[in-house]
Design an enzyme around this catalytic site. Structure first.
Site, short mmCIF file in Angstrom:
data_model
loop_
_atom_site.label_atom_id
_atom_site.label_comp_id
_atom_site.label_asym_id
_atom_site.label_seq_id
_atom_site.Cartn_x
_atom_site.Cartn_y
_atom_site.Cartn_z
N GLY A 1 0.89 -1.09 0.16
CA GLY A 1 -0.03 0.08 0.02
C GLY A 1 0.75 1.13 -0.09
O GLY A 1 2.06 1.25 0.61
N GLN B 1 3.29 9.69 0.72
CA GLN B 1 4.55 9.07 0.85
C GLN B 1 5.45 9.42 -0.41
O GLN B 1 6.73 8.98 -0.19
CB GLN B 1 4.24 7.48 0.83
N CYS C 1 5.63 0.06 7.44
CA CYS C 1 5.31 1.11 6.52
C CYS C 1 6.59 1.21 5.87
O CYS C 1 7.62 1.42 6.00
CB CYS C 1 5.13 2.32 7.43
N LEU C 2 6.39 1.56 4.60
CA LEU C 2 7.29 1.93 3.41
C LEU C 2 8.15 3.14 3.84
O LEU C 2 9.41 3.08 3.71
CB LEU C 2 6.75 2.06 1.95
N HIS D 1 -4.18 2.20 8.02
CA HIS D 1 -2.94 2.67 7.85
C HIS D 1 -2.85 3.94 6.70
O HIS D 1 -2.14 4.70 6.96
CB HIS D 1 -1.98 1.44 7.52
N GLU D 2 -3.21 3.46 5.56
CA GLU D 2 -3.32 4.39 4.61
C GLU D 2 -3.92 5.83 4.63
O GLU D 2 -3.54 6.71 4.41
CB GLU D 2 -3.52 3.85 3.01
N HIS E 1 -2.01 8.26 6.70
CA HIS E 1 -1.18 8.84 6.04
C HIS E 1 -1.81 10.18 5.46
O HIS E 1 -0.94 11.27 5.38
CB HIS E 1 -0.46 8.03 4.66
C1 QAP Z 1 0.63 -0.57 5.06
O1 QAP Z 1 2.66 -1.18 4.54
C2 QAP Z 1 0.03 -1.73 5.97
O2 QAP Z 1 9.59 -2.10 6.58
C3 QAP Z 1 1.42 -1.13 3.81
O3 QAP Z 1 11.54 -2.47 4.82
C4 QAP Z 1 0.52 -1.94 7.24
O4 QAP Z 1 3.35 -1.96 2.28
C5 QAP Z 1 -0.55 -2.53 5.27
C6 QAP Z 1 7.49 -2.29 3.78
C7 QAP Z 1 -0.17 -3.20 7.74
C8 QAP Z 1 -1.15 -3.87 5.97
C9 QAP Z 1 -0.85 -4.06 7.16
C10 QAP Z 1 7.89 -2.08 4.84
C11 QAP Z 1 8.44 -2.76 2.77
C12 QAP Z 1 5.94 -2.15 3.27
C13 QAP Z 1 9.25 -2.23 5.38
C14 QAP Z 1 3.61 -1.59 3.48
C15 QAP Z 1 10.14 -2.68 4.45
C16 QAP Z 1 9.67 -2.80 3.15
C17 QAP Z 1 5.03 -2.02 4.01
CO CO Z 2 2.80 3.58 5.60
#
Ligand code: QAP
Ligand code: CO
Length: 175
Positions: free
Chosen positions: A46, A51, A88-89, A130-131, A134
């Site tokens: 996501g 972001q 989180c990205l 979560h999104e 943001h």
């Molecule tokens: C949000 O999160 C989310 O630490 C999206 O090193 C959170 O895409 C959705 C990511 C919880 C569902 C449940 C995180 C990639 C990606 C990192 C993400 C990383 C590389 C997170």
């Molecule tokens: Co995030």
């Protein structure tokens, strides 16, 4: 294009995004670019417009090889509780068990400007919350207990320092 993922510390992640007033070609192009960034990321599912530095109420996600987008989303109902190890990205490498409602009903617009309602639970419900956070300048840290936040901030500091050290060329001392 030229968008990059903004990381924790960037003020844009703390700002509120503006509602989209007109869904035009520019918005469609932005959404395309958001998917490019999402699919180029290591394992993101996501991504919200802030972001990549764009203060607009849009987020995209792809949980099962299905690109999805929502514009001006709101959560109109939520219930239950679920703890999930959230990442989180924009806070790469940090995962923290966060308590949130499990079930949500989200309402927003699709790229045609039609109102859509999506009911979700567990992972998808988590992603929506979560999104949407943001878009309001809210990060995972803001959803933690004070104790969790303290630990998470120091853990993230260590991750960032470790990443910076690894990127730094080692200076060898000869003799
Ligand atoms: C949000 O999160 C989310 O630490 C999206 O090193 C959170 O895409 C959705 C990511 C919880 C569902 C449940 C995180 C990639 C990606 C990192 C993400 C990383 C590389 C997170
Ligand atoms: Co995030």
């Amino acid at each position: 294009m030229g968008y990059t993922i903004r990381v924790f510390g960037d003020p844009v992640l703390k700002a509120k995004a503006a509602a989209v007033t007109e869904i035009d070609g520019k918005v469609a192009r932005l959404v395309d670019d958001m998917f490019d960034v999402l699919y180029t990321s290591e394992s993101g599912i996501g991504l919200a417009a802030p972001q990549i530095g764009v203060q607009k109420q849009i987020f995209v996600w792809d949980m099962e090889d299905q690109p999805m987008v929502v514009i001006n989303p709101e959560i109109v109902e939520s219930s239950g509780e679920w703890v999930y190890d959230e990442g989180c990205l924009s806070i790469p490498g940090l995962y923290v068990e966060i308590l949130r409602p499990n079930n949500v009903l989200m309402r927003g617009l699709d790229l045609d400007g039609h109102t859509v309602e999506i009911e979700a639970e567990e992972l998808a419900g988590r992603l929506f919350q979560h999104e949407l956070d943001h878009l309001n300048g809210v990060l995972m840290f803001d959803r933690m207990t004070p104790e969790q936040r303290k630990d998470a901030l120091s853990e993230y500091r260590r991750i960032v320092d470790g990443t910076a050290a690894a990127a730094q060329p080692r200076r060898l001392k000869l003799k």
